[in-house]
Write an enzyme that holds these catalytic residues in place. Structure first.
Site, PDB file in Angstrom:
ATOM      1  N   ILE A  31      46.723  96.916 -24.641  1.00 39.09           N
ATOM      2  CA  ILE A  31      46.124  97.271 -23.349  1.00 39.09           C
ATOM      3  C   ILE A  31      44.640  96.931 -23.285  1.00 39.09           C
ATOM      4  O   ILE A  31      43.998  97.153 -22.270  1.00 39.09           O
ATOM      5  CB  ILE A  31      46.311  98.775 -23.037  1.00 39.09           C
ATOM      6  CG1 ILE A  31      45.763  99.650 -24.173  1.00 39.09           C
ATOM      7  CG2 ILE A  31      47.771  99.081 -22.757  1.00 39.09           C
ATOM      8  CD1 ILE A  31      45.808 101.147 -23.866  1.00 39.09           C
ATOM      9  N   VAL A  33      40.933  95.117 -25.664  1.00 34.73           N
ATOM     10  CA  VAL A  33      40.238  94.743 -26.891  1.00 34.73           C
ATOM     11  C   VAL A  33      38.927  95.497 -26.927  1.00 34.73           C
ATOM     12  O   VAL A  33      38.147  95.462 -25.967  1.00 34.73           O
ATOM     13  CB  VAL A  33      39.982  93.224 -26.967  1.00 34.73           C
ATOM     14  CG1 VAL A  33      39.200  92.881 -28.230  1.00 34.73           C
ATOM     15  CG2 VAL A  33      41.297  92.459 -26.931  1.00 34.73           C
ATOM     16  N   GLY A  34      38.691  96.226 -28.001  1.00 33.52           N
ATOM     17  CA  GLY A  34      37.462  96.994 -28.135  1.00 33.52           C
ATOM     18  C   GLY A  34      36.380  96.204 -28.829  1.00 33.52           C
ATOM     19  O   GLY A  34      36.504  94.993 -29.058  1.00 33.52           O
ATOM     20  N   GLY A  35      35.282  96.877 -29.166  1.00 30.51           N
ATOM     21  CA  GLY A  35      34.194  96.243 -29.872  1.00 30.51           C
ATOM     22  C   GLY A  35      34.624  95.778 -31.253  1.00 30.51           C
ATOM     23  O   GLY A  35      35.597  96.259 -31.822  1.00 30.51           O
ATOM     24  N   SER A  36      33.915  94.797 -31.785  1.00 26.02           N
ATOM     25  CA  SER A  36      34.166  94.243 -33.122  1.00 26.02           C
ATOM     26  C   SER A  36      35.583  93.698 -33.270  1.00 26.02           C
ATOM     27  O   SER A  36      36.132  93.654 -34.376  1.00 26.02           O
ATOM     28  CB  SER A  36      33.912  95.294 -34.208  1.00 26.02           C
ATOM     29  OG  SER A  36      32.595  95.771 -34.150  1.00 26.02           O
ATOM     30  N   GLY A  37      36.180  93.283 -32.158  1.00 34.34           N
ATOM     31  CA  GLY A  37      37.490  92.657 -32.225  1.00 34.34           C
ATOM     32  C   GLY A  37      38.651  93.613 -32.405  1.00 34.34           C
ATOM     33  O   GLY A  37      39.788  93.180 -32.634  1.00 34.34           O
ATOM     34  N   THR A  39      41.756  95.829 -31.576  1.00 34.39           N
ATOM     35  CA  THR A  39      42.784  95.725 -30.540  1.00 34.39           C
ATOM     36  C   THR A  39      43.283  97.121 -30.189  1.00 34.39           C
ATOM     37  O   THR A  39      43.502  97.953 -31.071  1.00 34.39           O
ATOM     38  CB  THR A  39      43.957  94.863 -31.035  1.00 34.39           C
ATOM     39  OG1 THR A  39      43.467  93.587 -31.455  1.00 34.39           O
ATOM     40  CG2 THR A  39      44.984  94.665 -29.927  1.00 34.39           C
ATOM     41  N   LYS A  54      43.526 102.357 -31.437  1.00 36.18           N
ATOM     42  CA  LYS A  54      42.541 101.301 -31.636  1.00 36.18           C
ATOM     43  C   LYS A  54      42.632 100.835 -33.082  1.00 36.18           C
ATOM     44  O   LYS A  54      42.360 101.598 -34.011  1.00 36.18           O
ATOM     45  CB  LYS A  54      41.140 101.830 -31.313  1.00 36.18           C
ATOM     46  CG  LYS A  54      40.072 100.774 -31.155  1.00 36.18           C
ATOM     47  CD  LYS A  54      38.796 101.419 -30.636  1.00 36.18           C
ATOM     48  CE  LYS A  54      37.705 100.395 -30.380  1.00 36.18           C
ATOM     49  NZ  LYS A  54      36.479 101.051 -29.866  1.00 36.18           N
ATOM     50  N   ASP A 150      26.149 101.086 -25.817  1.00 35.65           N
ATOM     51  CA  ASP A 150      27.001 100.162 -25.067  1.00 35.65           C
ATOM     52  C   ASP A 150      27.583 100.848 -23.838  1.00 35.65           C
ATOM     53  O   ASP A 150      28.784 100.755 -23.565  1.00 35.65           O
ATOM     54  CB  ASP A 150      28.119  99.626 -25.963  1.00 35.65           C
ATOM     55  CG  ASP A 150      28.716  98.315 -25.441  1.00 35.65           C
ATOM     56  OD1 ASP A 150      28.076  97.668 -24.582  1.00 35.65           O
ATOM     57  OD2 ASP A 150      29.810  97.944 -25.903  1.00 35.65           O
TER      58      ASP A 150
END
Length: 331
Positions: A31, A33-37, A39, A54, A150
């Site tokens: 659903i 993509v978060g920070g630092s890649g 998923t 996450k 962020d």
């Protein structure tokens, strides 16, 4: 191994449970993509609870982002405008953070992808106020100060009642009250970054305030931080100087908003993006201005120039001294 939060009844959560919840981290359950890649997957725990899982690779910057996010959530876990953590886990190859599922996606999608019309003014004002409350809590009320670094619309999730929940703490820094944060390479998202943070690499509460100000203007106007080469900050400030501030309201609202609230959000947004970080309000003052219990800060008709080195003789300092000087000036 993994440990769950109080909301999950102190039950342990194994990596096997996380995999099963997401059907083996099936790509069909992705659903975001978060920070630092990292998923993010939708999942369902054995209890039937919907969750967002996450998943990080257990390497380098991914591990650092996982540790930063987990530290922030454990330091300051309970606020109605933060995404609640449900558990976490580690294995040799991967790391997971498990959050309550937010069924209405994020604020960026609601404002821009879905056309904005689905998000009425009442929900928008509540979102701005909710994020302000969350940041005031992180900055002032936790055991240690948490600088998010962020703050942006895609990191503001919407629960089942469209209440705003600030999430994604992968870039967060936890600092003791009265302590100095480390100078790092600037991180975050262009358009939301405070100018002094870009210049010095020192993130402070006031750099979070700047990001919040951009977010407030984005929510009120329906415009991204930079759209067709035009900065939303510059555009709104120009309208303010022409005494046409409320003309900045998102046209898709078709005038269906409370004029006083719209004006308040826009002026608070401009206060928060003041180029001189020392003149930005703290988030507790922002909350009070939004709910009408504190007067609005006077905003100049023209946007002042950026002031990167506010202390005399800063040019004679080395870069570390300059960065720390900027930090002291912005607290």
């Amino acid at each position: 191994h993994a440990v769950a939060s109080e909301d999950m009844g102190e039950a342990t959560l194994s990596m096997e449970v996380a995999r099963a919840a997401t059907k083996g981290f099936d790509s069909g359950n992705v659903i975001g993509v978060g920070g630092s890649g990292a998923t993010v997957y939708e999942g369902v725990l054995p209890s039937g609870s919907r969750v967002a899982v996450k998943r990080f690779q257990a390497i380098g910057s991914c591990t650092k982002a996982f540790d930063s996010e987990l530290k922030a959530m454990l330091n300051c876990p309970h606020h109605p405008n933060l995404v609640p953590i449900a558990g976490w886990g580690r294995s040799m190859d991967e790391l997971v953070l498990v959050y309550e599922f937010m069924p209405n996606g994020n604020l960026d999608s609601a404002l821009h992808t879905l056309g904005g019309a689905t998000l009425p003014w009442e929900a928008r004002f509540r979102a701005v106020y909710g994020v302000a409350s969350a940041l005031a809590y992180l900055h002032d009320e936790c055991e240690n100060r948490i600088i998010h670094r962020d703050v942006k619309s895609s990191n503001v999730m919407l629960d089942v009642e469209f209440n705003a929940r600030l999430g994604d703490f992968g870039l967060a820094r936890t600092v003791s009250h009265g302590g100095l944060p480390l100078t790092t390479q600037p991180a975050g998202t262009l358009g939301y970054l405070a100018p002094e943070y870009v210049h010095t690499g020192v993130a402070t509460e006031r750099s979070d305030v700047y990001s919040f100000g951009v977010l407030a203007l984005e929510v009120a106007t329906g415009r991204r931080p930079a759209e067709r080469g035009i900065s939303v900050v510059n555009w709104v400030w120009t309208l303010w100087g022409r005494r046409r501030l409320v003309d900045a309201a998102d046209r898709r609202l078709q005038g269906r908003f409370v004029a006083d609230e719209m004006r308040r959000v826009l002026l608070v947004g401009l206060c928060c993006v003041h180029p001189d970080c020392r003149k930005r309000p703290g988030m507790r003052r922002v909350v009070s201005m939004l709910d009408g219990t504190a007067p609005l800060i006077l905003v100049p008709d023209k946007m002042p120039p950026v002031l990167l080195q506010p202390v005399p003789n800063a040019s004679s300092m080395n870069s570390a001294d300059t960065a720390n000087t900027a930090f002291f000036s912005c607290r």
